[in-house]
Design an enzyme around this catalytic site. Structure first.
Site, PDB file in Angstrom:
ATOM      1  N   LEU A 254     -35.509  26.495  20.258  1.00 13.97           N
ATOM      2  CA  LEU A 254     -36.439  25.388  20.491  1.00 13.97           C
ATOM      3  C   LEU A 254     -36.759  24.684  19.170  1.00 13.97           C
ATOM      4  CD1 LEU A 254     -38.982  26.930  23.034  1.00 13.97           C
ATOM      5  CD2 LEU A 254     -37.004  25.481  23.500  1.00 13.97           C
ATOM      6  N   ASP A 296     -38.335  32.023  19.771  1.00 17.41           N
ATOM      7  CA  ASP A 296     -38.033  30.866  20.625  1.00 17.41           C
ATOM      8  C   ASP A 296     -36.521  30.703  20.784  1.00 17.41           C
ATOM      9  OD1 ASP A 296     -37.589  30.178  18.008  1.00 17.41           O
ATOM     10  OD2 ASP A 296     -38.307  28.134  18.193  1.00 17.41           O
TER      11      ASP A 296
END
Length: 647
Positions: A254, A296
């Site tokens: 991300l 992430d």
């Protein structure tokens, strides 16, 4: 009374016990029916000549058929294929059938009793007692069935024995009663122990399953975790190697997740990760395996793929993750970058395949942020070249092979030189000249960068010590430098040994270097600030969270990336952006430096916007250390600055 009746009920609230009881019966009931049929056949045979035909053949025949049918049914039972309700219904039916069938067999046997002599009557007694004991042994695991069968036979049998008024029969009845009581006691113990054992096994299995889940499932998103991902990857590699089929793995990261944590808190960050997992699952078909690798970062395994489908799938994922994330504390915006590697083109093993996908992700984040990159032969060549550079860098004599060039920083308001930025150069013994962007990138991805920083900083400060005291030295620190407390201590020690005033030193850091651990980076910069050095944020505007971090850092200046001024001569939007940054710096009471000056017109425009500190090829290219004295003796930069302002 209720407790007593409970002994004759099947516990349908315990599926594990039901399944174990049916499994036990599937092994034991065929044997019980076999014993019953053999004993009944023997009894019919011994009474065939003295009892009516219907009693020795017609009555037992259907009972035998029913026994054969039930024995075959139990033999074919597979408890694992039965539902919990079917298991309960099966045992309830067995209780009813056991009571009815045992009663019929018992009264059939007693009906033969009057027709025989003493030996035949003893056979009837033996048949009843032996069959009853066999039933109890074979039905121990289901208390209700065993008790129903026992009571259905033992009670009327005992009454019958005592009713004959014969001492021998009465003694047999008493003995059978004692045996039945003892067997019932043993039945209760064994059935209870069996139930406890099954419950213990069920609890052990539950704990084992829970541990397996904890070991293989990410508790936040519910997706498979890193361990399960690599287990699945190894399995898929083995299967597709045998079948010579292609598949792909992807690594997704991300972009902009760290600022969500910083701005909204970790609870909001967890919500974003959970929703990311949900969106990925909604896009994954039967042939797509999705896992959370940690932080992430997510992993993807795509079976039976066509290369042409990877980019569209990756773009669908990136588009889905660009949609806003609605949180209780606000709305978060992130994006995703994905790197794919295809088996067996990229690599033949699971470990190398993952490394290739991770390398493709690295390229996506650096060159095509928010997009999808597939590992290619060009990437393979880069890895090979970087591997060669890394090996040479590790074995290089850094003191001898590393040098510095210096690029001037000009104050255009006063047309004077205010300092230099130190820029590394490497003349490798084995490779020759290696461009900075090549070896710096390799060094930053390894542990070499800290040693390289220390060598170059020592050289830069030694050179600056020979300059006039009003000139400053700017030196770049890497992410690994500011993320390591030990590296910061080494930097401080080098500054203290150099003899140069810390106030003449400006340490430059990029905003991207602080994204992994902003708190650690901020603390490191505060430590350098406390030393007396200045702090500058380099390449401002190339990251994704500049404004959210600037006010939280101990900054003295911001260096605007050259990309901001490329079209400043032709586009008003470029001038507005630079003006916004200049205004922000003015409001925060920090200096603004613009790099990349290539023309007098750019200098004139920026000077007009309020920027006074600049550097770039317009004033001078980076010069080697031995030419700095000659440069200081000239004033060409002052003439260029004056010309740009007045021209």
């Amino acid at each position: 009374m209720g407790k007593l009746l409970g002994l004759f009920r099947v516990d349908t609230d315990n599926p594990d016990l039901l399944r174990a009881q049916v499994a036990a019966f599937s092994r034991q009931m065929p044997l019980l029916y076999f014993i019953l049929m053999v004993n009944a056949s023997a009894l019919s045979y011994t009474h065939y000549a003295v009892a009516p035909l219907y009693m020795t053949v017609l009555i037992p025949a259907p009972l035998m058929v029913l026994s054969i049918v039930r024995a075959l049914w139990w033999y074919r039972v597979v408890p694992e294929r039965m539902t919990d309700r079917q298991l309960g219904d099966c045992l309830k039916a067995t209780v009813r059938l056991a009571g009815g069938l045992s009663t019929i067999f018992f009264f059939w046997a007693l009906s033969l009793y009057p027709f025989g002599d003493d030996r035949m009557q003893g056979h009837v007694t033996f048949f009843v007692g032996l069959t009853m004991i066999s039933c109890i042994f074979c039905m121990l695991h289901v208390r209700a069935v065993a008790l129903v069968t026992t009571l259905a036979v033992s009670v009327p049998f005992t009454i019958f024995m005592f009713a004959t008024q014969q001492k021998t029969h009465m003694a047999i009845g008493l003995n059978v009663t004692l045996v039945v009581v003892t067997m019932t006691y043993i039945l209760m113990i064994i059935s209870n122990d069996f139930e406890r054992m099954i419950n213990s096994q069920a609890e052990t299995k539950r704990l084992s399953d829970e541990n397996a889940k904890l070991a293989n499932i990410d508790s936040l998103t519910g997706l498979p975790n890193r361990r399960q991902f690599f287990s699945q990857l190894n399995t898929v590699v083995a299967e597709n190697t045998a079948r010579s089929k292609r598949f792909a793995i992807g690594v997704l990261d991300l972009d902009g997740f760290k600022p969500v944590n910083d701005l909204y808190g970790h609870v909001a960050g967890d919500a974003v990760l959970t929703e990311t997992g949900r969106r990925l699952q909604s896009l994954a078909g039967d042939d797509v395996f999705v896992a959370r690798l940690g932080g992430d970062e997510f992993g993807i395994i795509m079976n039976d793929i066509e290369d042409a489908s990877l980019i569209p799938f990756g773009e669908d994922v990136c588009t889905a993750l660009k949609l806003p994330f609605t949180l209780s504390s606000g709305v978060a915006h992130v994006s995703a970058s994905i790197g794919f590697a295809v088996f067996p083109d990229a690599a033949p093993s699971a470990e190398l395949l993952f490394e290739r996908a991770d390398y493709a992700l690295y390229n996506a984040k650096n060159e095509q942020r928010g997009r999808t990159v597939i590992f290619s032969q060009a990437h393979e060549d880069e890895i090979r070249n970087q591997g060669l550079v890394e090996q040479c860098l590790r074995h290089a004599d850094l003191e001898a092979e590393m040098s510095l060039h210096f690029q001037p920083l000009i104050d255009t308001a006063q047309d004077k030189l205010i300092g230099f930025e130190a820029l590394a150069r490497w003349q490798s013994v084995e490779l020759g000249f290696v461009p900075p962007y090549v070896f710096i990138e390799v060094a930053e991805r390894t542990d070499i960068i800290n040693k390289l920083t220390q060598v170059l900083l020592g050289k830069a400060l030694a050179e600056a010590l020979t300059w006039p005291e009003h000139l400053r030295i700017s030196f770049n620190l890497s992410a690994r430098d500011i993320m390591s407390s030990e590296a910061i201590l080494q930097i401080i020690a080098i500054v203290n040994r150099s003899g140069i005033a810390p106030s003449r030193i400006t340490f430059e850091v990029t905003e991207s270097s602080m994204m992994n651990d902003f708190t650690q980076a901020r603390d490191a910069l505060r430590t350098l600030k406390a030393l007396g050095a200045k702090i500058s944020l380099d390449d401002f505007g190339t990251g994704y969270s500049s404004l959210s971090h600037v006010h939280r850092l101990p900054l003295d200046s911001i260096k605007v990336d050259r990309g901001f001024i490329l079209d400043i001569e032709t586009r008003a939007s470029g001038r507005k952006l630079v003006k916004s940054v200049l205004d922000m710096c003015h409001n925060l009471d920090i200096n603004c430096v613009v790099e990349g000056m290539e023309s007098a017109e750019q200098v004139r425009i920026l000077h007009g916007l309020g920027c006074t500190t600049m550097q770039g090829y317009y004033f001078s290219k980076p010069i080697p250390s031995e030419r700095v004295p000659d440069f200081l003796s000239q004033d060409t930069w002052a003439a260029k600055s004056l010309l740009a302002r007045t021209g």
